[in-house]
Design an enzyme around this catalytic site. Structure first.
Site, PDB file in Angstrom:
ATOM      1  N   LYS A   1       0.807  -1.230   0.000  1.00  0.00           N
ATOM      2  CA  LYS A   1       0.000   0.000   0.000  1.00  0.00           C
ATOM      3  C   LYS A   1       0.838   1.277   0.000  1.00  0.00           C
ATOM      4  O   LYS A   1       0.418   2.303  -0.532  1.00  0.00           O
ATOM      5  CB  LYS A   1      -0.943   0.001   1.204  1.00  0.00           C
ATOM      6  CG  LYS A   1      -2.083  -0.972   1.026  1.00  0.00           C
ATOM      7  CD  LYS A   1      -3.054  -0.944   2.161  1.00  0.00           C
ATOM      8  CE  LYS A   1      -4.099  -2.032   1.936  1.00  0.00           C
ATOM      9  NZ  LYS A   1      -5.094  -2.119   2.960  1.00  0.00           N
TER      10      LYS A   1
ATOM     11  N   GLY B   1      -0.143  -0.306   6.821  1.00  0.00           N
ATOM     12  CA  GLY B   1      -0.928   0.336   5.766  1.00  0.00           C
ATOM     13  C   GLY B   1      -2.389   0.536   6.145  1.00  0.00           C
ATOM     14  O   GLY B   1      -2.951   1.627   5.948  1.00  0.00           O
TER      15      GLY B   1
HETATM   16  P1  NAP Z   1       0.930  -4.185   7.423  1.00  0.00           P
HETATM   17  O1  NAP Z   1       1.131  -2.940   6.646  1.00  0.00           O
HETATM   18  O2  NAP Z   1       1.865  -5.319   7.203  1.00  0.00           O
HETATM   19  O3  NAP Z   1       0.945  -3.776   8.980  1.00  0.00           O
HETATM   20  C1  NAP Z   1       0.808  -4.708  10.012  1.00  0.00           C
HETATM   21  C2  NAP Z   1       0.893  -4.020  11.382  1.00  0.00           C
HETATM   22  O4  NAP Z   1       0.637  -5.006  12.352  1.00  0.00           O
HETATM   23  C3  NAP Z   1       2.252  -3.421  11.710  1.00  0.00           C
HETATM   24  O5  NAP Z   1       2.091  -2.299  12.530  1.00  0.00           O
HETATM   25  C4  NAP Z   1       2.941  -4.562  12.471  1.00  0.00           C
HETATM   26  O6  NAP Z   1       3.854  -4.117  13.456  1.00  0.00           O
HETATM   27  C5  NAP Z   1       1.776  -5.171  13.202  1.00  0.00           C
HETATM   28  N1  NAP Z   1       2.027  -6.592  13.411  1.00  0.00           N
HETATM   29  C6  NAP Z   1       2.278  -7.536  12.480  1.00  0.00           C
HETATM   30  N2  NAP Z   1       2.449  -8.734  13.065  1.00  0.00           N
HETATM   31  C7  NAP Z   1       2.327  -8.534  14.391  1.00  0.00           C
HETATM   32  C8  NAP Z   1       2.410  -9.394  15.522  1.00  0.00           C
HETATM   33  N3  NAP Z   1       2.660 -10.687  15.376  1.00  0.00           N
HETATM   34  N4  NAP Z   1       2.239  -8.849  16.742  1.00  0.00           N
HETATM   35  C9  NAP Z   1       1.983  -7.532  16.889  1.00  0.00           C
HETATM   36  N5  NAP Z   1       1.895  -6.664  15.867  1.00  0.00           N
HETATM   37  C10 NAP Z   1       2.063  -7.171  14.635  1.00  0.00           C
HETATM   38  O7  NAP Z   1      -0.528  -4.795   7.173  1.00  0.00           O
HETATM   39  P2  NAP Z   1      -1.860  -3.974   6.831  1.00  0.00           P
HETATM   40  O8  NAP Z   1      -1.987  -3.778   5.354  1.00  0.00           O
HETATM   41  O9  NAP Z   1      -1.919  -2.793   7.705  1.00  0.00           O
HETATM   42  O10 NAP Z   1      -3.003  -5.046   7.221  1.00  0.00           O
HETATM   43  C11 NAP Z   1      -3.255  -5.342   8.565  1.00  0.00           C
HETATM   44  C12 NAP Z   1      -4.499  -6.182   8.705  1.00  0.00           C
HETATM   45  O11 NAP Z   1      -5.659  -5.440   8.317  1.00  0.00           O
HETATM   46  C13 NAP Z   1      -4.489  -7.448   7.865  1.00  0.00           C
HETATM   47  O12 NAP Z   1      -4.947  -8.522   8.640  1.00  0.00           O
HETATM   48  C14 NAP Z   1      -5.482  -7.175   6.782  1.00  0.00           C
HETATM   49  O13 NAP Z   1      -6.134  -8.354   6.320  1.00  0.00           O
HETATM   50  C15 NAP Z   1      -6.456  -6.259   7.491  1.00  0.00           C
HETATM   51  N6  NAP Z   1      -7.195  -5.429   6.517  1.00  0.00           N
HETATM   52  C16 NAP Z   1      -8.535  -5.608   6.458  1.00  0.00           C
HETATM   53  C17 NAP Z   1      -9.265  -4.870   5.548  1.00  0.00           C
HETATM   54  C18 NAP Z   1     -10.748  -5.049   5.475  1.00  0.00           C
HETATM   55  O14 NAP Z   1     -11.357  -4.677   4.467  1.00  0.00           O
HETATM   56  N7  NAP Z   1     -11.371  -5.570   6.519  1.00  0.00           N
HETATM   57  C19 NAP Z   1      -8.634  -3.950   4.700  1.00  0.00           C
HETATM   58  C20 NAP Z   1      -7.262  -3.784   4.821  1.00  0.00           C
HETATM   59  C21 NAP Z   1      -6.547  -4.549   5.730  1.00  0.00           C
HETATM   60  P3  NAP Z   1       5.365  -3.686  13.131  1.00  0.00           P
HETATM   61  O15 NAP Z   1       5.275  -2.252  12.727  1.00  0.00           O
HETATM   62  O16 NAP Z   1       6.069  -3.899  14.402  1.00  0.00           O
HETATM   63  O17 NAP Z   1       5.828  -4.599  12.025  1.00  0.00           O
END
Ligand code: NAP
Length: 463
Positions: free
Chosen positions: A269, A329
């Site tokens: 993203k 993201g």
């Molecule tokens: P991302 O950019 O990879 O960010 C993930 C975040 O979660 C980071 O802040 C990371 O921390 C933290 N994290 C990852 N693994 C972790 C763990 N084991 N323990 C604690 N913190 C952890 O991912 P994203 O795009 O933001 O997506 C995040 C989630 O939102 C996904 O599950 C996705 O499916 C969901 N989502 C849902 C929708 C919907 O329509 N419902 C839309 C978009 C996203 P660090 O900074 O320390 O790495």
């Protein structure tokens, strides 16, 4: 033959080109402005002058809803694209061409043939302002674009006919694209469909592709939902998975296929921003993350619809104290939504420095996940992926959840996450990731096609 619809700003040549295309294909030609004049017995300038634009748009809507369903070439007024119900009618079982030209050319053409003003501005300023306002709508309306800046109507008509007969995918460039999908994790039926679309002799050369770009993204519900919507709205599109660790590779394939657009997910993203031509200034630029890219008329433009999916279910929690877990993201869109709802927001993340950077950007507080215990928020939004895997722990300890909290888990696979289960047990109000998915997908479909799908339809069609 399907209907052929020409849209575009005034002075881009829709009527002349449409008439020529109809003549050459031996089809009837209809011009919606002329139909409005026939229906009302008045000229367009008179309707604008005497009744105003709103009344004109109402008559235009009626005319568009009554157009024949097949075998016609239709030229439309410049503003039809701004009305989602017009787009629903015009796009059904049709091929829509958007004609465009540069501002100098439009100005020169319009000064020869005056039309009723749309604003009180001088002509050139009016063209620039209205074009900018309708940019999203023209992008969404276009199955194919024809640039008429330096062409005669005869040449533009030939270009339209060429696209209708051959599509726009260069068959010689498709071999590497086929290899891309063969190496990906597509379910067998989707692989067959892609093979058919990319083959030497496709059933229909006009079928266009969209997809979700991510790594991994096999869990995405996008393909099933969007393909069901294409059937519902009579759109000649196929939505698939662009799953690859290299974003450059995904964009290379999307461009070679002349894809209409991409939904962008983990982990691209932010990375996609420098790789596209423009980023929507309203939300995506401020959020610093793009989840939607539209390829239209030679430009790749990025938007963010995630924040809309987070904002909507929380609209009645305006001014609450909120904790946002995660700083990736999806969190960026969520932070933007929470701040927009005037909440007092603290961002907590495993890597606190990332929470700090995001908090400084959005004017929030920040901290480490362990700070949750001291805050006792009204609203908790989980934007970490914790909950996607069966072995995942909860993003916050269960004992810190209280019945007066609203817990919103953005994770939507599984639909009911362990966090949602734990929050329900504690008596909290819960919002699942499906609500965000519905809100962001509705907006994304509007950006892709200009059609406003009712929420209930998405709810009915999500897998
Ligand atoms: P991302 O950019 O990879 O960010 C993930 C975040 O979660 C980071 O802040 C990371 O921390 C933290 N994290 C990852 N693994 C972790 C763990 N084991 N323990 C604690 N913190 C952890 O991912 P994203 O795009 O933001 O997506 C995040 C989630 O939102 C996904 O599950 C996705 O499916 C969901 N989502 C849902 C929708 C919907 O329509 N419902 C839309 C978009 C996203 P660090 O900074 O320390 O790495």
């Amino acid at each position: 033959m399907k209907r052929i619809v020409l849209c575009g700003f005034r002075g881009t040549g829709k009527t002349d080109v449409g008439r020529l295309v109809a003549e050459r294909l031996g089809l009837p030609f209809l011009d919606t402005d002329s139909l409005i004049e026939e229906k009302t017995g008045r000229s367009i300038p008179d309707i604008f002058h005497e009744d105003g634009e709103e009344r004109f748009r109402a008559v235009e809507r009626e005319v568009i809803a009554g157009l024949p369903e097949a075998g016609t070439v239709i030229s439309t007024g410049g503003g039809v694209v701004t009305d989602p119900s017009n787009m629903e009618h015009l796009r059904r079982d049709s091929t829509v061409f958007v004609l465009h030209a540069d501002i100098d050319t439009i100005e020169e053409r319009l000064s020869r043939k005056p039309r009723p003003p749309l604003t009180g501005l001088p002509l050139r300023e009016e063209i620039a302002q209205v074009l900018e306002r309708r940019r999203v709508n023209y992008q969404a309306a276009a199955d194919f674009c024809i640039d008429t800046t330096e062409t005669t109507p005869q040449v533009a008509a030939s270009q339209v006919i060429n696209v209708l007969q051959n599509g726009v995918m260069s068959r010689t460039r498709l071999e590497p694209c086929r290899a891309f999908f063969q190496s990906g994790r597509l379910p067998p039926r989707c692989r067959e469909r892609i093979e058919q679309i990319l083959s030497e002799n496709p059933e229909d050369p006009l079928t266009r592709i969209l997809g979700v770009a991510g790594y991994p993204c096999a869990h995405s519900k996008g393909p099933k939902l969007f393909n069901a919507l294409f059937e519902r709205y009579g759109l000649d599109y196929h939505y698939t998975w662009f799953e690859d660790p290299e974003l450059d590779e995904i964009l290379r394939v999307a461009k070679a296929l002349d894809a209409k657009g991409l939904s962008v997910t983990i982990p691209f993203k932010k990375d996609i921003i420098p790789l596209i031509d423009e980023v929507d200034e309203h939300a995506a630029q401020q959020i610093g993350a793009v989840n939607t890219v539209i390829f239209s008329c030679g430009t790749a433009r990025g938007y963010n619809t995630d924040w809309i999916g987070v904002r909507k279910p929380l609209v009645d929690r305006k001014g609450s104290r909120a904790v946002l877990l995660g700083a990736g993201g999806a969190a960026a869109g969520a932070a933007y939504a929470l701040v927009d709802l005037e909440m007092d927001v603290t961002i907590l993340n495993r890597t606190p420095e990332k929470a700090r950077a995001m908090a400084e950007h959005f004017g929030c507080k920040w901290g480490d996940i362990s700070d949750f215990a001291t805050i006792r928020p009204d609203v908790v939004v989980n934007s970490t992926p914790l909950g996607m895997k069966p072995e995942d722990r909860l993003p916050v300890k269960e004992e810190l959840l209280h019945p007066d909290m609203t817990v919103f888990d953005l994770v939507y696979t599984p639909p009911v996450t362990p966090l949602i289960e734990a929050a329900r047990k504690k008596g909290c109000t819960t919002i699942t990731g499906t609500e965000m998915f519905i809100g962001q997908a509705k907006e994304q479909f509007y950006l892709f096609f200009g059609i406003d799908v009712p929420e209930a339809t998405i709810r009915e069609l999500i897998p």
